[in-house]
Design a protein around this motif. Structure first.
Motif, PDB file in Angstrom:
ATOM      1  N   HIS A 204      -6.204  -6.129  10.277  1.00  0.00           N
ATOM      2  CA  HIS A 204      -5.224  -5.076  10.556  1.00  0.00           C
ATOM      3  C   HIS A 204      -5.030  -4.952  12.058  1.00  0.00           C
ATOM      4  O   HIS A 204      -5.944  -5.223  12.839  1.00  0.00           O
ATOM      5  CB  HIS A 204      -5.669  -3.727   9.981  1.00  0.00           C
ATOM      6  CG  HIS A 204      -5.635  -3.664   8.487  1.00  0.00           C
ATOM      7  ND1 HIS A 204      -6.738  -3.948   7.704  1.00  0.00           N
ATOM      8  CD2 HIS A 204      -4.623  -3.376   7.625  1.00  0.00           C
ATOM      9  CE1 HIS A 204      -6.410  -3.832   6.429  1.00  0.00           C
ATOM     10  NE2 HIS A 204      -5.134  -3.500   6.346  1.00  0.00           N
ATOM     11  N   GLY A 217      -1.082  -1.904  10.477  1.00  0.00           N
ATOM     12  CA  GLY A 217      -0.850  -2.707   9.277  1.00  0.00           C
ATOM     13  C   GLY A 217      -1.350  -4.117   9.455  1.00  0.00           C
ATOM     14  O   GLY A 217      -1.858  -4.487  10.516  1.00  0.00           O
ATOM     15  N   THR A 220       1.370  -9.642   9.147  1.00  0.00           N
ATOM     16  CA  THR A 220       2.683  -9.963   8.581  1.00  0.00           C
ATOM     17  C   THR A 220       3.527  -8.714   8.399  1.00  0.00           C
ATOM     18  O   THR A 220       4.747  -8.743   8.604  1.00  0.00           O
ATOM     19  CB  THR A 220       2.552 -10.693   7.231  1.00  0.00           C
ATOM     20  OG1 THR A 220       1.752  -9.892   6.342  1.00  0.00           O
ATOM     21  CG2 THR A 220       1.888 -12.057   7.409  1.00  0.00           C
ATOM     22  N   ASN A 221       2.893  -7.604   8.045  1.00  0.00           N
ATOM     23  CA  ASN A 221       3.637  -6.363   7.851  1.00  0.00           C
ATOM     24  C   ASN A 221       4.193  -5.840   9.173  1.00  0.00           C
ATOM     25  O   ASN A 221       5.348  -5.414   9.256  1.00  0.00           O
ATOM     26  CB  ASN A 221       2.749  -5.303   7.202  1.00  0.00           C
ATOM     27  CG  ASN A 221       3.514  -4.047   6.845  1.00  0.00           C
ATOM     28  OD1 ASN A 221       4.421  -4.065   6.025  1.00  0.00           O
ATOM     29  ND2 ASN A 221       3.148  -2.943   7.469  1.00  0.00           N
ATOM     30  N   ASP A 224       7.026  -8.406  10.199  1.00  0.00           N
ATOM     31  CA  ASP A 224       8.207  -8.442   9.326  1.00  0.00           C
ATOM     32  C   ASP A 224       8.830  -7.069   9.088  1.00  0.00           C
ATOM     33  O   ASP A 224      10.022  -6.974   8.795  1.00  0.00           O
ATOM     34  CB  ASP A 224       7.847  -9.054   7.970  1.00  0.00           C
ATOM     35  CG  ASP A 224       7.515 -10.534   8.060  1.00  0.00           C
ATOM     36  OD1 ASP A 224       8.041 -11.203   8.972  1.00  0.00           O
ATOM     37  OD2 ASP A 224       6.722 -11.013   7.226  1.00  0.00           O
ATOM     38  N   HIS A 225       8.031  -6.017   9.205  1.00  0.00           N
ATOM     39  CA  HIS A 225       8.527  -4.670   8.878  1.00  0.00           C
ATOM     40  C   HIS A 225       8.146  -3.662   9.957  1.00  0.00           C
ATOM     41  O   HIS A 225       7.403  -2.706   9.696  1.00  0.00           O
ATOM     42  CB  HIS A 225       7.979  -4.221   7.519  1.00  0.00           C
ATOM     43  CG  HIS A 225       8.243  -5.188   6.406  1.00  0.00           C
ATOM     44  ND1 HIS A 225       9.496  -5.392   5.879  1.00  0.00           N
ATOM     45  CD2 HIS A 225       7.411  -6.046   5.747  1.00  0.00           C
ATOM     46  CE1 HIS A 225       9.435  -6.313   4.937  1.00  0.00           C
ATOM     47  NE2 HIS A 225       8.185  -6.731   4.842  1.00  0.00           N
ATOM     48  N   GLU A 227       8.148  -0.468  12.310  1.00  0.00           N
ATOM     49  CA  GLU A 227       8.546   0.886  11.953  1.00  0.00           C
ATOM     50  C   GLU A 227       9.110   1.684  13.130  1.00  0.00           C
ATOM     51  O   GLU A 227       9.491   2.837  12.963  1.00  0.00           O
ATOM     52  CB  GLU A 227       7.347   1.641  11.354  1.00  0.00           C
ATOM     53  CG  GLU A 227       6.893   1.046  10.026  1.00  0.00           C
ATOM     54  CD  GLU A 227       5.713   1.783   9.427  1.00  0.00           C
ATOM     55  OE1 GLU A 227       5.224   2.745  10.067  1.00  0.00           O
ATOM     56  OE2 GLU A 227       5.271   1.409   8.332  1.00  0.00           O
ATOM     57  N   PRO A 267      12.943   0.729   7.090  1.00  0.00           N
ATOM     58  CA  PRO A 267      11.532   0.728   6.698  1.00  0.00           C
ATOM     59  C   PRO A 267      11.152   1.973   5.919  1.00  0.00           C
ATOM     60  O   PRO A 267      11.739   3.040   6.080  1.00  0.00           O
ATOM     61  CB  PRO A 267      10.798   0.667   8.035  1.00  0.00           C
ATOM     62  CG  PRO A 267      11.734   1.301   9.006  1.00  0.00           C
ATOM     63  CD  PRO A 267      13.118   0.919   8.535  1.00  0.00           C
TER      64      PRO A 267
END
Length: 368
Positions: A204, A217, A220-221, A224-225, A227, A267
């Motif tokens: 993490h 996170g 990859t989170n 890719d995402h 916030e 998101p």
């Protein structure tokens, strides 16, 4: 044996300056956790609070469920590796590694045995009788890790330990570090400003800006995402388009920009307001998410642009383009052995699916 680390409502102030604010994180025992951010964002300050060299102005640090208030660095189940390693030049490698055992009163035979076991772990067998100045930078780095592990900590704290190494050695050592962590199974807390290190090694990642944790996170989170606008602009490369929200659905937003209407994912943020029609917003698109769209209607979004320059990097083509109102765009394409099919100066259309872009409220961006 590992331990979890809890930071509960931790604030750290130096007079009127707030170095870390409202930090609430649980780091599970046995995981590799990284704090990632630019210089001055507060990540080392948090590490010092965990190690005991700095007391929080507010809140609690717990290790293995025990509140660390009033417990000094030498009494905590932690070991800290500094940027400069701080190895002893007049001691041999094995004496450096076993120094903490000598302080505890362990005999020479016991210390040598432990040092040899750790030398095997760090892939330096038979190097114990050398002096540290006879080792390479990467070998000295591994000796520093072994010395920290000799104290049998439950949590190992690493403050940008690879920053002094050259690029190839850093890339090699991050693989070594992850392998060592998985073998010993203890909790690693790693401080870095290098995105590659954090994304490659960590279970993490906490991305920090100006004393605030922007997002936590998996790698990859976070990539890719993102916030927040800061995370999107700090972690990896992104093409940024600004405008106003014209339409919102459950998980998409359409933003009017100077290159046209762009639809992107929104998101599922645990905090912060959702985008609404009329809001100022950014749309972020990764260079690798863009494709040539001439003659294709299969993309959710298209942008008209002109190729300015192409750079061949072996495994990748980097394509630089200009769009409406002087907007600069970068596209990355895997080299498949074929020509790109377009020359510099060509007018093209770029396409991308909405799920590979993200629309976020306008906010602070990472510095260039």
């Amino acid at each position: 044996m590992s331990a979890n680390v809890e930071l509960d409502d931790v604030w750290i102030r130096f007079g009127d300056f707030v170095a870390a604010r409202d930090v609430n994180i649980t780091i599970e025992g046995g995981e590799f956790f990284s704090f990632l951010g630019p210089s001055g964002c507060g990540k080392t300050t948090i590490l010092r609070a965990v190690s005991g060299f700095l007391a929080p102005s507010q809140g609690h640090v717990r290790i293995g469920g025990q509140d660390m208030a009033g417990i000094g660095p030498n009494k905590r189940p932690t070991a800290l590796i500094f940027q400069n390693l701080a190895l002893f030049p007049l001691m041999t490698v094995w004496e450096n590694i076993s120094f903490s055992l000598e302080v505890r009163g362990a005999g020479k035979a016991e210390r040598r045995k432990k040092a040899d076991e750790l030398l095997e772990l760090i892939a330096l067998p038979g190097q114990g009788d050398k002096f540290v100045n006879e080792l390479s930078g990467g070998q000295r780095q591994r000796v520093a890790i072994a010395r920290a592990l000799a104290a049998e900590p439950k949590v190992l704290l690493l403050d940008e330990p690879l920053s002094a190494l050259d690029l190839k050695l850093r890339q090699h050592m991050r693989t070594e570090l992850r392998s060592i962590q998985q073998q010993v199974g203890i909790t690693f807390i790693y401080i870095t400003h290098d995105q590659g290190e954090a994304l490659t090694m960590s279970d993490h990642v906490a991305v920090m800006s100006a004393g605030v944790i922007e997002q936590v996170g998996g790698g990859t989170n976070v990539y890719d995402h993102p916030e927040s606008a800061f995370v999107a602009s700090f972690v990896g490369e992104n093409n940024l388009f600004s405008g106003k929200v014209s339409k919102v659905s459950a998980d998409r937003a359409t933003v009017e920009t100077n290159v046209g209407n762009l639809t992107a994912a929104t998101p599922k943020r645990s905090n912060g307001a959702k985008l609404k029609r009329g809001d100022d917003a950014y749309v972020f698109i990764r260079p690798e998410s863009l494709k040539f769209a001439n003659g294709s209607n299969s993309f959710d979004n298209t942008i008209k642009a002109r190729i300015v320059q192409q750079e061949f990097e072996g495994n990748l083509w980097q394509v630089f383009l200009d769009a409406a109102q002087g907007k600069h765009i970068k596209m990355s394409m895997v080299n498949d052995g074929q020509s790109l099919g377009y020359d510099s100066g060509s007018e093209v259309a770029l396409g991308f699916p909405s799920e590979l872009a993200v629309a976020l409220p306008r906010g602070p961006l990472a510095a260039e």
